[in-house]
Design a protein around this motif. Structure first.
Motif, PDB file in Angstrom:
ATOM      1  N   ASN A  93     -18.094 -49.710  55.656  1.00 60.84           N
ATOM      2  CA  ASN A  93     -18.088 -48.367  55.065  1.00 60.84           C
ATOM      3  C   ASN A  93     -16.691 -47.775  55.028  1.00 60.84           C
ATOM      4  OD1 ASN A  93     -20.852 -48.341  54.612  1.00 60.84           O
ATOM      5  ND2 ASN A  93     -21.310 -47.577  56.660  1.00 60.84           N
ATOM      6  N   GLN A 210     -23.002 -46.330  43.648  1.00 58.04           N
ATOM      7  CA  GLN A 210     -24.404 -46.702  43.833  1.00 58.04           C
ATOM      8  C   GLN A 210     -25.015 -45.990  45.026  1.00 58.04           C
ATOM      9  OE1 GLN A 210     -25.047 -50.888  44.425  1.00 58.04           O
ATOM     10  NE2 GLN A 210     -27.264 -50.686  44.450  1.00 58.04           N
ATOM     11  N   HIS A 211     -24.300 -45.952  46.146  1.00 58.72           N
ATOM     12  CA  HIS A 211     -24.812 -45.262  47.341  1.00 58.72           C
ATOM     13  C   HIS A 211     -25.012 -43.777  47.073  1.00 58.72           C
ATOM     14  CE1 HIS A 211     -24.916 -48.371  50.385  1.00 58.72           C
ATOM     15  NE2 HIS A 211     -23.740 -48.817  49.988  1.00 58.72           N
ATOM     16  N   ALA A 212     -24.037 -43.160  46.379  1.00 62.13           N
ATOM     17  CA  ALA A 212     -24.126 -41.731  46.090  1.00 62.13           C
ATOM     18  C   ALA A 212     -25.326 -41.419  45.200  1.00 62.13           C
ATOM     19  CB  ALA A 212     -22.834 -41.252  45.418  1.00 62.13           C
ATOM     20  N   GLU A 213     -25.525 -42.235  44.181  1.00 64.68           N
ATOM     21  CA  GLU A 213     -26.626 -41.961  43.259  1.00 64.68           C
ATOM     22  C   GLU A 213     -27.980 -42.286  43.884  1.00 64.68           C
ATOM     23  OE1 GLU A 213     -25.771 -43.594  39.384  1.00 64.68           O
ATOM     24  OE2 GLU A 213     -24.414 -41.905  39.000  1.00 64.68           O
ATOM     25  N   ASN A 214     -28.001 -43.237  44.804  1.00 59.49           N
ATOM     26  CA  ASN A 214     -29.240 -43.481  45.545  1.00 59.49           C
ATOM     27  C   ASN A 214     -29.601 -42.251  46.391  1.00 59.49           C
ATOM     28  OD1 ASN A 214     -29.574 -46.036  44.518  1.00 59.49           O
ATOM     29  ND2 ASN A 214     -28.666 -47.072  46.275  1.00 59.49           N
ATOM     30  N   ALA A 215     -28.578 -41.654  47.008  1.00 59.29           N
ATOM     31  CA  ALA A 215     -28.805 -40.464  47.823  1.00 59.29           C
ATOM     32  C   ALA A 215     -29.273 -39.296  46.949  1.00 59.29           C
ATOM     33  CB  ALA A 215     -27.530 -40.092  48.580  1.00 59.29           C
ATOM     34  N   ILE A 216     -28.674 -39.160  45.783  1.00 58.01           N
ATOM     35  CA  ILE A 216     -29.064 -38.095  44.864  1.00 58.01           C
ATOM     36  C   ILE A 216     -30.497 -38.298  44.382  1.00 58.01           C
ATOM     37  CG2 ILE A 216     -28.649 -37.110  42.564  1.00 58.01           C
ATOM     38  CD1 ILE A 216     -25.649 -37.765  43.036  1.00 58.01           C
ATOM     39  N   LYS A 218     -32.932 -39.444  45.929  1.00 54.82           N
ATOM     40  CA  LYS A 218     -33.923 -39.104  46.952  1.00 54.82           C
ATOM     41  C   LYS A 218     -34.242 -37.608  47.009  1.00 54.82           C
ATOM     42  CE  LYS A 218     -32.727 -43.004  49.954  1.00 54.82           C
ATOM     43  NZ  LYS A 218     -32.158 -43.419  51.258  1.00 54.82           N
ATOM     44  N   ILE A 219     -33.385 -36.781  46.371  1.00 57.57           N
ATOM     45  CA  ILE A 219     -33.635 -35.342  46.410  1.00 57.57           C
ATOM     46  C   ILE A 219     -34.061 -34.791  45.057  1.00 57.57           C
ATOM     47  CG2 ILE A 219     -32.034 -34.966  48.323  1.00 57.57           C
ATOM     48  CD1 ILE A 219     -29.993 -33.937  46.311  1.00 57.57           C
ATOM     49  N   LYS A 220     -34.215 -35.651  44.087  1.00 58.68           N
ATOM     50  CA  LYS A 220     -34.647 -35.181  42.770  1.00 58.68           C
ATOM     51  C   LYS A 220     -36.097 -34.698  42.816  1.00 58.68           C
ATOM     52  CE  LYS A 220     -31.671 -37.839  39.660  1.00 58.68           C
ATOM     53  NZ  LYS A 220     -31.631 -38.891  38.606  1.00 58.68           N
TER      54      LYS A 220
END
Length: 220
Positions: A93, A210-216, A218-220
């Protein structure tokens, strides 16, 4: 992931006298993907690092180029596997973020705007500040004298400051404003161009995205 990782997994496979097809099957991935890993074209995840380390009988730190020693003491491996995986994750990371920061600042240098560079830097510093304060306040015994912003207010103020900075960043790319930076609109950031300009670190940026959009997601 650095080129040392690619070199070492290739070396270890050849030492075992395995073809890429045989090694890929044992590691549960396609031959094409293993080829990309060995050439440094693609960046793997932590799970693959751990699996490859176990398969080749070496430490994760060795695979990542952190040490020249191939193995930990066997008792350490048996009693502290979770700690070993955590160290590998931290290293991966950190490299992802370091490599991405390198690309960002190189792009900022191409744009050549001091104001833009200052705003991006301030935005990133606030993110580090917020994360550090979260860790710092985990121990109630840590003195509050290090900070001037009260503990109960820093999260909201930090978020507000970041929002203001982002608004300032958007205004910089406005052709109708005094802060217009023409070179920013000329900056080519296609995946192909990024890969060409940053062959060794582009995969880190793509991984962060990819990590950032995966996190986003999850809150959609």
């Amino acid at each position: 992931m650095n080129q040392e990782f690619a070199r070492r997994i290739t070396l270890l496979r050849k030492e075992k006298k395995l073809s890429q097809k045989e090694a890929a099957q044992a590691l549960g991935i396609s031959q094409a993907l293993l080829s990309h890993y060995e050439k440094g074209i693609r960046e793997c995840g932590l799970d693959f690092v751990v699996k490859a380390a176990e398969f080749y009988g070496v430490s994760c730190d060795y695979l990542l180029g952190k040490t020249a020693e191939r193995q930990y003491d066997i008792t350490e491996l048996e009693s502290d596997t979770a700690h070993t995986k955590q160290n590998a994750a931290n290293l991966i990371n950190r490299r992802l973020l370091d490599n991405t920061a390198g690309i960002l600042y190189d792009m900022l240098a191409k744009v050549g705007s001091r104001k833009l560079t200052r705003s991006v830097t301030a935005y990133l510093m606030l993110a580090y500040y917020k994360a550090f304060r979260y860790l710092y306040h985990g121990n109630a015994a840590n003195p509050d004298g290090l900070f001037t912003v009260p503990k109960q207010l820093y999260r909201g103020y930090t978020s507000a400051a970041q929002e203001k900075l982002f608004t300032d960043l958007e205004s910089i790319n406005n052709p109708n404003s005094d802060s217009d930076v023409p070179k920013l609109r000329e900056l080519c950031c296609s995946p192909e161009q990024i890969t060409e300009d940053y062959p060794e670190t582009a995969s880190s940026l793509f991984n962060v995205i990819q990590h950032a959009e995966n996190a986003i997601g999850k809150i959609k």
